[in-house]
Design a protein around this motif. Structure first.
Motif, PDB file in Angstrom:
ATOM      1  N   ALA A 103      68.164 -43.375 -10.722  1.00  0.00           N
ATOM      2  CA  ALA A 103      66.838 -43.527 -11.122  1.00  0.00           C
ATOM      3  C   ALA A 103      66.205 -44.566 -10.132  1.00  0.00           C
ATOM      4  CB  ALA A 103      66.382 -43.726 -12.766  1.00  0.00           C
ATOM      5  N   LYS A 104      66.910 -45.607 -10.056  1.00  0.00           N
ATOM      6  CA  LYS A 104      66.599 -46.724  -9.092  1.00  0.00           C
ATOM      7  C   LYS A 104      66.384 -46.314  -7.720  1.00  0.00           C
ATOM      8  CE  LYS A 104      67.515 -51.456  -7.885  1.00  0.00           C
ATOM      9  NZ  LYS A 104      68.332 -52.754  -8.029  1.00  0.00           N
ATOM     10  N   ALA A 105      67.546 -45.420  -7.301  1.00  0.00           N
ATOM     11  CA  ALA A 105      67.550 -45.029  -6.009  1.00  0.00           C
ATOM     12  C   ALA A 105      66.266 -44.002  -5.843  1.00  0.00           C
ATOM     13  CB  ALA A 105      68.862 -44.314  -5.744  1.00  0.00           C
ATOM     14  N   LYS A 117      65.137 -40.865 -18.793  1.00  0.00           N
ATOM     15  CA  LYS A 117      64.546 -41.851 -19.638  1.00  0.00           C
ATOM     16  C   LYS A 117      63.875 -42.799 -18.827  1.00  0.00           C
ATOM     17  CE  LYS A 117      66.963 -40.565 -24.030  1.00  0.00           C
ATOM     18  NZ  LYS A 117      67.894 -40.923 -24.911  1.00  0.00           N
ATOM     19  N   GLN A 118      64.934 -43.161 -17.889  1.00  0.00           N
ATOM     20  CA  GLN A 118      64.223 -44.758 -17.054  1.00  0.00           C
ATOM     21  C   GLN A 118      63.102 -44.352 -16.155  1.00  0.00           C
ATOM     22  OE1 GLN A 118      67.136 -47.574 -15.785  1.00  0.00           O
ATOM     23  NE2 GLN A 118      66.075 -47.560 -13.558  1.00  0.00           N
ATOM     24  N   LEU A 119      62.981 -43.137 -15.725  1.00  0.00           N
ATOM     25  CA  LEU A 119      61.709 -42.645 -15.057  1.00  0.00           C
ATOM     26  C   LEU A 119      60.680 -42.720 -15.909  1.00  0.00           C
ATOM     27  CD1 LEU A 119      62.986 -39.871 -12.488  1.00  0.00           C
ATOM     28  CD2 LEU A 119      62.504 -42.337 -11.977  1.00  0.00           C
ATOM     29  N   ILE A 177      58.784 -35.883 -17.783  1.00  0.00           N
ATOM     30  CA  ILE A 177      60.078 -35.511 -16.905  1.00  0.00           C
ATOM     31  C   ILE A 177      60.642 -34.324 -17.291  1.00  0.00           C
ATOM     32  CG2 ILE A 177      62.325 -36.489 -16.035  1.00  0.00           C
ATOM     33  CD1 ILE A 177      59.910 -38.059 -15.233  1.00  0.00           C
ATOM     34  N   GLY A 178      60.772 -33.435 -16.415  1.00  0.00           N
ATOM     35  CA  GLY A 178      61.526 -31.990 -16.696  1.00  0.00           C
ATOM     36  C   GLY A 178      62.834 -31.814 -15.850  1.00  0.00           C
TER      37      GLY A 178
END
Length: 267
Positions: free
Chosen positions: A256-258, A95-97, A106-107
């Motif tokens: 996600a941040k990484a 979701k964040q991406l 996104i898959g």
């Protein structure tokens, strides 16, 4: 001998396996469908309590089901141990991406297996608890997903089962080999990989896990396009082993941040 026979059988039958009927949006191109493999053991599969938040799909976040069908992603995504599976980091990650890149879908490809040691994540590796072959099954699922999209990353959270002095001593070599094998088999030699550290609560329970965390933290120093998501400060669900739902979601956001930081760097 069993592993060799299974690997041979797997290589023989895998080409006939196909995706089930999919409900992906018409016209979605593989270039705009970014795939992420979710691998490891129970904390990647998820053991947090599912809430209404986790049942609310995002229109651009999809998952590959056990039956190899693309559907909107909701928890629980994994199916390794149906009686206990719950919220993991994958959905919050996806979701964040999606929120930060409105031009893509996104898959998510769930492949984690609770209780699996890293030795089960090699060709022919067998996991007695679930009676399956984690590595071989994961390879099949990712390669199927690649028919619809483009692999953009691998998430790995595992190490509790290897948190013993004799196993931790060889963990660095094994995880380095595994990442290299994933990249080779998927035809993506520079695909970003994010590994996650084990929870503080688990280190209190099992001090040998400190060595696993040290290896995971140090891995980016000798492997390109690899980084580490730090799980420090997160909490368990009462068993000193598994992240509760809130912490699993936070861990997903850290993944996600990484991952986004890696994707911004050139191969």
């Amino acid at each position: 001998m069993r592993n060799l026979l299974f690997s041979a059988l797997f290589l023989t039958v895998s080409p006939v396996i196909a995706l089930a009927q999919s409900t992906l949006p018409a016209g979605l191109s593989p270039a705009n469908f970014h795939l992420y493999m979710l691998a490891g053991q129970s904390n990647m599969a998820g053991r947090g309590k599912v809430d209404s938040l986790d049942k609310t799909p995002h229109p651009r976040v999809w998952m590959l089901t056990k039956n190899n069908e693309w559907v909107p992603a909701t928890e629980p995504m994994h199916f390794d141990k149906p009686a206990v599976v719950g919220v993991g980091p994958g959905l919050a990650f996806g979701k964040q991406l999606a929120e930060q890149n409105p031009n893509v879908f996104i898959g998510l490809i769930p492949t984690a297996v609770g209780g699996s040691a890293i030795d089960a994540w090699q060709p022919g590796g067998y996991h007695e608890q679930t009676k399956n072959y984690p590595y071989d099954e994961a390879i099949k699922r990712v390669q199927l997903a690649q028919q619809s999209g483009t692999l953009h990353g691998i998430l790995w959270h595992q190490g509790e089962s290897d948190s013993k002095p004799e196993l931790a001593a060889v963990y660095e070599q094994k995880i380095s080999q595994l990442i290299g094998r994933f990249r080779q088999v998927f035809g993506s030699p520079a695909v970003p990989v994010v590994v996650g550290t084990l929870g503080d609560f688990y280190i209190v329970k099992n001090p040998a896990a400190m060595q696993i965390n040290a290896i995971l933290t140090n891995l980016p120093r000798h492997m390109l396009r690899v980084t580490c998501a730090d799980a420090s400060g997160l909490t368990d669900g009462g068993d000193a082993t598994h992240f509760n739902a809130q912490s699993a979601r936070e861990l997903g956001r850290r993944y996600a941040k990484a991952m986004q930081a890696l994707e911004r760097t050139k191969p």
